[in-house]
Enzyme design. Structure first.
Site, PDB file in Angstrom:
ATOM      1  N   TRP A  78      23.720  20.133  -6.966  1.00  0.00           N
ATOM      2  CA  TRP A  78      23.268  19.002  -6.131  1.00  0.00           C
ATOM      3  C   TRP A  78      23.560  17.679  -6.826  1.00  0.00           C
ATOM      4  O   TRP A  78      24.007  16.708  -6.211  1.00  0.00           O
ATOM      5  CB  TRP A  78      21.767  19.171  -5.919  1.00  0.00           C
ATOM      6  CG  TRP A  78      21.145  18.392  -4.821  1.00  0.00           C
ATOM      7  CD1 TRP A  78      20.550  17.166  -4.940  1.00  0.00           C
ATOM      8  CD2 TRP A  78      21.011  18.771  -3.446  1.00  0.00           C
ATOM      9  NE1 TRP A  78      20.053  16.768  -3.721  1.00  0.00           N
ATOM     10  CE2 TRP A  78      20.319  17.738  -2.790  1.00  0.00           C
ATOM     11  CE3 TRP A  78      21.400  19.894  -2.714  1.00  0.00           C
ATOM     12  CZ2 TRP A  78      20.009  17.787  -1.426  1.00  0.00           C
ATOM     13  CZ3 TRP A  78      21.089  19.940  -1.364  1.00  0.00           C
ATOM     14  CH2 TRP A  78      20.412  18.896  -0.743  1.00  0.00           C
ATOM     15  N   PHE A  79      23.329  17.652  -8.128  1.00  0.00           N
ATOM     16  CA  PHE A  79      23.473  16.396  -8.892  1.00  0.00           C
ATOM     17  C   PHE A  79      24.941  16.006  -9.105  1.00  0.00           C
ATOM     18  O   PHE A  79      25.221  14.934  -9.625  1.00  0.00           O
ATOM     19  CB  PHE A  79      22.748  16.498 -10.246  1.00  0.00           C
ATOM     20  CG  PHE A  79      21.244  16.329 -10.164  1.00  0.00           C
ATOM     21  CD1 PHE A  79      20.524  16.768  -9.049  1.00  0.00           C
ATOM     22  CD2 PHE A  79      20.527  15.753 -11.205  1.00  0.00           C
ATOM     23  CE1 PHE A  79      19.138  16.622  -8.980  1.00  0.00           C
ATOM     24  CE2 PHE A  79      19.144  15.595 -11.142  1.00  0.00           C
ATOM     25  CZ  PHE A  79      18.451  16.036 -10.028  1.00  0.00           C
ATOM     26  N   ARG A  80      25.848  16.867  -8.705  1.00  0.00           N
ATOM     27  CA  ARG A  80      27.269  16.502  -8.789  1.00  0.00           C
ATOM     28  C   ARG A  80      27.613  15.453  -7.736  1.00  0.00           C
ATOM     29  O   ARG A  80      28.640  14.779  -7.838  1.00  0.00           O
ATOM     30  CB  ARG A  80      28.159  17.744  -8.590  1.00  0.00           C
ATOM     31  CG  ARG A  80      28.046  18.785  -9.679  1.00  0.00           C
ATOM     32  CD  ARG A  80      28.445  18.245 -11.043  1.00  0.00           C
ATOM     33  NE  ARG A  80      29.807  17.717 -11.060  1.00  0.00           N
ATOM     34  CZ  ARG A  80      30.911  18.453 -11.215  1.00  0.00           C
ATOM     35  NH1 ARG A  80      30.811  19.745 -11.386  1.00  0.00           N
ATOM     36  NH2 ARG A  80      32.109  17.898 -11.214  1.00  0.00           N
ATOM     37  N   HIS A  81      26.759  15.332  -6.735  1.00  0.00           N
ATOM     38  CA  HIS A  81      26.951  14.295  -5.711  1.00  0.00           C
ATOM     39  C   HIS A  81      26.341  13.019  -6.268  1.00  0.00           C
ATOM     40  O   HIS A  81      25.110  12.920  -6.398  1.00  0.00           O
ATOM     41  CB  HIS A  81      26.299  14.727  -4.385  1.00  0.00           C
ATOM     42  CG  HIS A  81      26.867  16.022  -3.891  1.00  0.00           C
ATOM     43  ND1 HIS A  81      28.039  16.077  -3.187  1.00  0.00           N
ATOM     44  CD2 HIS A  81      26.466  17.298  -4.087  1.00  0.00           C
ATOM     45  CE1 HIS A  81      28.328  17.339  -2.930  1.00  0.00           C
ATOM     46  NE2 HIS A  81      27.393  18.101  -3.471  1.00  0.00           N
ATOM     47  N   GLU A  89      13.923  12.543 -12.227  1.00  0.00           N
ATOM     48  CA  GLU A  89      13.534  13.954 -12.264  1.00  0.00           C
ATOM     49  C   GLU A  89      12.385  14.173 -13.241  1.00  0.00           C
ATOM     50  O   GLU A  89      12.286  13.469 -14.264  1.00  0.00           O
ATOM     51  CB  GLU A  89      14.765  14.765 -12.724  1.00  0.00           C
ATOM     52  CG  GLU A  89      14.594  16.254 -12.659  1.00  0.00           C
ATOM     53  CD  GLU A  89      15.843  16.994 -13.139  1.00  0.00           C
ATOM     54  OE1 GLU A  89      16.761  16.331 -13.696  1.00  0.00           O
ATOM     55  OE2 GLU A  89      15.895  18.221 -12.985  1.00  0.00           O
ATOM     56  N   SER A  91      10.449  15.562 -16.313  1.00  0.00           N
ATOM     57  CA  SER A  91      11.035  15.820 -17.633  1.00  0.00           C
ATOM     58  C   SER A  91      10.190  16.813 -18.411  1.00  0.00           C
ATOM     59  O   SER A  91       8.994  16.589 -18.621  1.00  0.00           O
ATOM     60  CB  SER A  91      11.147  14.521 -18.431  1.00  0.00           C
ATOM     61  OG  SER A  91      11.535  14.834 -19.759  1.00  0.00           O
ATOM     62  N   ARG A 185      28.184  20.886   1.379  1.00  0.00           N
ATOM     63  CA  ARG A 185      27.262  21.979   1.005  1.00  0.00           C
ATOM     64  C   ARG A 185      26.809  22.832   2.182  1.00  0.00           C
ATOM     65  O   ARG A 185      26.101  23.818   1.978  1.00  0.00           O
ATOM     66  CB  ARG A 185      26.058  21.410   0.251  1.00  0.00           C
ATOM     67  CG  ARG A 185      26.406  20.708  -1.052  1.00  0.00           C
ATOM     68  CD  ARG A 185      27.147  21.602  -2.019  1.00  0.00           C
ATOM     69  NE  ARG A 185      27.460  20.888  -3.266  1.00  0.00           N
ATOM     70  CZ  ARG A 185      28.089  21.421  -4.295  1.00  0.00           C
ATOM     71  NH1 ARG A 185      28.509  22.672  -4.249  1.00  0.00           N
ATOM     72  NH2 ARG A 185      28.342  20.700  -5.378  1.00  0.00           N
TER      73      ARG A 185
HETATM   74  C1  LIG Z   1      32.048  24.777  -2.513  1.00  0.00           C
HETATM   75  C2  LIG Z   1      32.108  23.920  -3.756  1.00  0.00           C
HETATM   76  C3  LIG Z   1      32.542  24.466  -4.953  1.00  0.00           C
HETATM   77  C4  LIG Z   1      32.595  23.672  -6.114  1.00  0.00           C
HETATM   78  N1  LIG Z   1      33.029  24.230  -7.283  1.00  0.00           N
HETATM   79  C5  LIG Z   1      33.071  23.491  -8.409  1.00  0.00           C
HETATM   80  C6  LIG Z   1      33.496  24.039  -9.662  1.00  0.00           C
HETATM   81  O1  LIG Z   1      33.853  25.201  -9.736  1.00  0.00           O
HETATM   82  N2  LIG Z   1      33.479  23.245 -10.746  1.00  0.00           N
HETATM   83  C7  LIG Z   1      33.111  21.933 -10.701  1.00  0.00           C
HETATM   84  O2  LIG Z   1      33.127  21.262 -11.727  1.00  0.00           O
HETATM   85  N3  LIG Z   1      32.702  21.394  -9.553  1.00  0.00           N
HETATM   86  C8  LIG Z   1      32.665  22.122  -8.407  1.00  0.00           C
HETATM   87  N4  LIG Z   1      32.233  21.550  -7.249  1.00  0.00           N
HETATM   88  C9  LIG Z   1      31.757  20.175  -7.270  1.00  0.00           C
HETATM   89  C10 LIG Z   1      32.822  19.197  -6.714  1.00  0.00           C
HETATM   90  O3  LIG Z   1      33.964  19.164  -7.540  1.00  0.00           O
HETATM   91  C11 LIG Z   1      32.232  17.793  -6.607  1.00  0.00           C
HETATM   92  O4  LIG Z   1      31.870  17.314  -7.885  1.00  0.00           O
HETATM   93  C12 LIG Z   1      31.010  17.768  -5.728  1.00  0.00           C
HETATM   94  O5  LIG Z   1      31.284  18.446  -4.512  1.00  0.00           O
HETATM   95  C13 LIG Z   1      30.608  16.331  -5.431  1.00  0.00           C
HETATM   96  O6  LIG Z   1      31.573  15.755  -4.604  1.00  0.00           O
HETATM   97  P1  LIG Z   1      31.405  14.319  -4.000  1.00  0.00           P
HETATM   98  O7  LIG Z   1      32.703  13.956  -3.332  1.00  0.00           O
HETATM   99  O8  LIG Z   1      30.152  14.241  -3.218  1.00  0.00           O
HETATM  100  O9  LIG Z   1      31.253  13.475  -5.370  1.00  0.00           O
HETATM  101  P2  LIG Z   1      30.676  12.048  -5.721  1.00  0.00           P
HETATM  102  O10 LIG Z   1      30.681  12.004  -7.209  1.00  0.00           O
HETATM  103  O11 LIG Z   1      29.379  11.770  -5.069  1.00  0.00           O
HETATM  104  O12 LIG Z   1      31.792  11.078  -5.206  1.00  0.00           O
HETATM  105  C14 LIG Z   1      31.890  10.666  -3.867  1.00  0.00           C
HETATM  106  C15 LIG Z   1      33.292  10.175  -3.585  1.00  0.00           C
HETATM  107  O13 LIG Z   1      33.548   9.017  -4.363  1.00  0.00           O
HETATM  108  C16 LIG Z   1      34.898   9.057  -4.829  1.00  0.00           C
HETATM  109  N5  LIG Z   1      34.901   9.142  -6.309  1.00  0.00           N
HETATM  110  C17 LIG Z   1      33.897   9.535  -7.110  1.00  0.00           C
HETATM  111  N6  LIG Z   1      34.244   9.480  -8.401  1.00  0.00           N
HETATM  112  C18 LIG Z   1      35.511   9.042  -8.414  1.00  0.00           C
HETATM  113  C19 LIG Z   1      36.433   8.802  -9.460  1.00  0.00           C
HETATM  114  N7  LIG Z   1      36.143   9.005 -10.735  1.00  0.00           N
HETATM  115  N8  LIG Z   1      37.656   8.368  -9.133  1.00  0.00           N
HETATM  116  C20 LIG Z   1      38.001   8.162  -7.829  1.00  0.00           C
HETATM  117  N9  LIG Z   1      37.170   8.387  -6.780  1.00  0.00           N
HETATM  118  C21 LIG Z   1      35.945   8.829  -7.086  1.00  0.00           C
HETATM  119  C22 LIG Z   1      35.542  10.299  -4.212  1.00  0.00           C
HETATM  120  O14 LIG Z   1      36.132   9.946  -2.990  1.00  0.00           O
HETATM  121  C23 LIG Z   1      34.371  11.196  -3.950  1.00  0.00           C
HETATM  122  O15 LIG Z   1      34.552  12.139  -2.902  1.00  0.00           O
HETATM  123  C24 LIG Z   1      32.191  22.310  -6.075  1.00  0.00           C
HETATM  124  C25 LIG Z   1      31.750  21.769  -4.869  1.00  0.00           C
HETATM  125  C26 LIG Z   1      31.703  22.542  -3.719  1.00  0.00           C
HETATM  126  C27 LIG Z   1      31.207  21.931  -2.435  1.00  0.00           C
END
Ligand SMILES: Cc1cc2nc3c(=O)[nH]c(=O)nc-3n(C[C@H](O)[C@H](O)[C@H](O)COP(=O)(O)OP(=O)(O)OC[C@H]3O[C@@H](n4cnc5c(N)ncnc54)[C@H](O)[C@@H]3O)c2cc1C
Length: 222
Positions: A78-81, A89, A91, A185
């Site tokens: 979730w925090f990858r977004h 969060e 602690s 997701r």
């Molecule tokens: C089904 C699935 C499987 C996944 N598997 C993996 C995995 O195996 N390993 C892994 O590490 N991750 C994995 N991920 C995580 C994925 O790589 C993303 O980090 C995550 O989905 C967040 O994406 P986001 O576009 O919301 O990112 P956010 O960080 O919220 O970024 C939003 C948007 O901003 C832009 N952006 C953000 N940062 C940058 C940048 N540095 N440069 C240019 N543009 C940028 C992009 O357009 C991006 O889409 C997975 C995700 C999904 C949904």
């Protein structure tokens, strides 16, 4: 409705929102120095047009403020977004109450298709796996308590705790950011446990921003 409990534990609670579908409309209409006071059919079409053509910035203005409880292994995903979100969060450097643990009911089988993650069916010896899992979790919890009892700092003791432990956090994000998160997701390729939380978000957001949300999620043409 403002709180949805997740079937196997955890919840998503909508605490506050800022804005409405009209906020999106008026953010867009300012380009022509215009403003709507009530959402009309033209406004609804405009929202659909904006979403369909990826004119996303008007969707940055509405904000949603949640309290969420989920297992750490789900929170890691979730925090990858990151873009468009703020989070704080609980602690475990400061909190040392007994942790709550997520316990799976079904131990889904591994899928031969790696990208799929798991099959929908459980392993044959599901009950045995449940016991094995509980045993390991209990051992980890007992060790955690033993470390605390021996005056080890919570920030060190916590490292023995499993990824299945629940965490809680406050999260604020824009409508646009939540649409991106849900689009990714709710996909069948996402793990079921994170899909469950995204589904709860979906319901709570749709209630507050019905036109914008459907436009962003379904890219309905105007
Ligand atoms: C089904 C699935 C499987 C996944 N598997 C993996 C995995 O195996 N390993 C892994 O590490 N991750 C994995 N991920 C995580 C994925 O790589 C993303 O980090 C995550 O989905 C967040 O994406 P986001 O576009 O919301 O990112 P956010 O960080 O919220 O970024 C939003 C948007 O901003 C832009 N952006 C953000 N940062 C940058 C940048 N540095 N440069 C240019 N543009 C940028 C992009 O357009 C991006 O889409 C997975 C995700 C999904 C949904």
């Amino acid at each position: 409705m403002s709180k949805i409990n997740i079937e196997n534990g955890g919840y998503v609670e909508l605490l506050e929102t800022f804005g409405s579908d009209l906020t999106v409309v008026n953010a867009a209409r300012v380009s022509f120095d215009k403003e709507s006071t009530e959402l009309n059919n033209k406004d609804k079409s405009l929202i659909k047009y904006l979403a369909k053509n990826n004119h996303v910035s008007p969707f940055f203005h509405p904000q949603l403020h949640f309290r969420i409880k989920m297992p750490i292994f789900v929170a890691r995903e979730w925090f990858r977004h990151t873009i468009g979100f703020a989070r704080n969060e609980v602690s475990r450097r400061y909190v040392d109450t007994p942790p709550e643990i997520w316990l799976p009911e079904e131990f889904r089988e591994r899928d031969t298709n790696l990208k799929q993650g798991s099959k929908s069916t459980s392993v044959e010896n599901n009950d045995e796996m449940k016991e094995l899992y509980k045993k390991a979790v209990n051992h980890s919890l007992e060790t955690y308590q033993a470390l605390l009892d021996a005056k080890v700092a919570p920030e060190i003791a916590r490292s023995i705790l499993p990824q299945s432990m629940y965490t809680e956090f406050i999260e604020t994000g824009s409508l646009s950011a939540y649409a991106r998160l849900c689009n990714l997701r709710l996909d069948p390729h996402a793990q079921k446990e994170i899909q469950d939380f995204a589904k709860a978000l979906f319901v709570l957001i749709q209630e507050k921003f019905p036109v914008s949300w459907d436009a962003l999620m379904f890219k309905i043409s105007s």
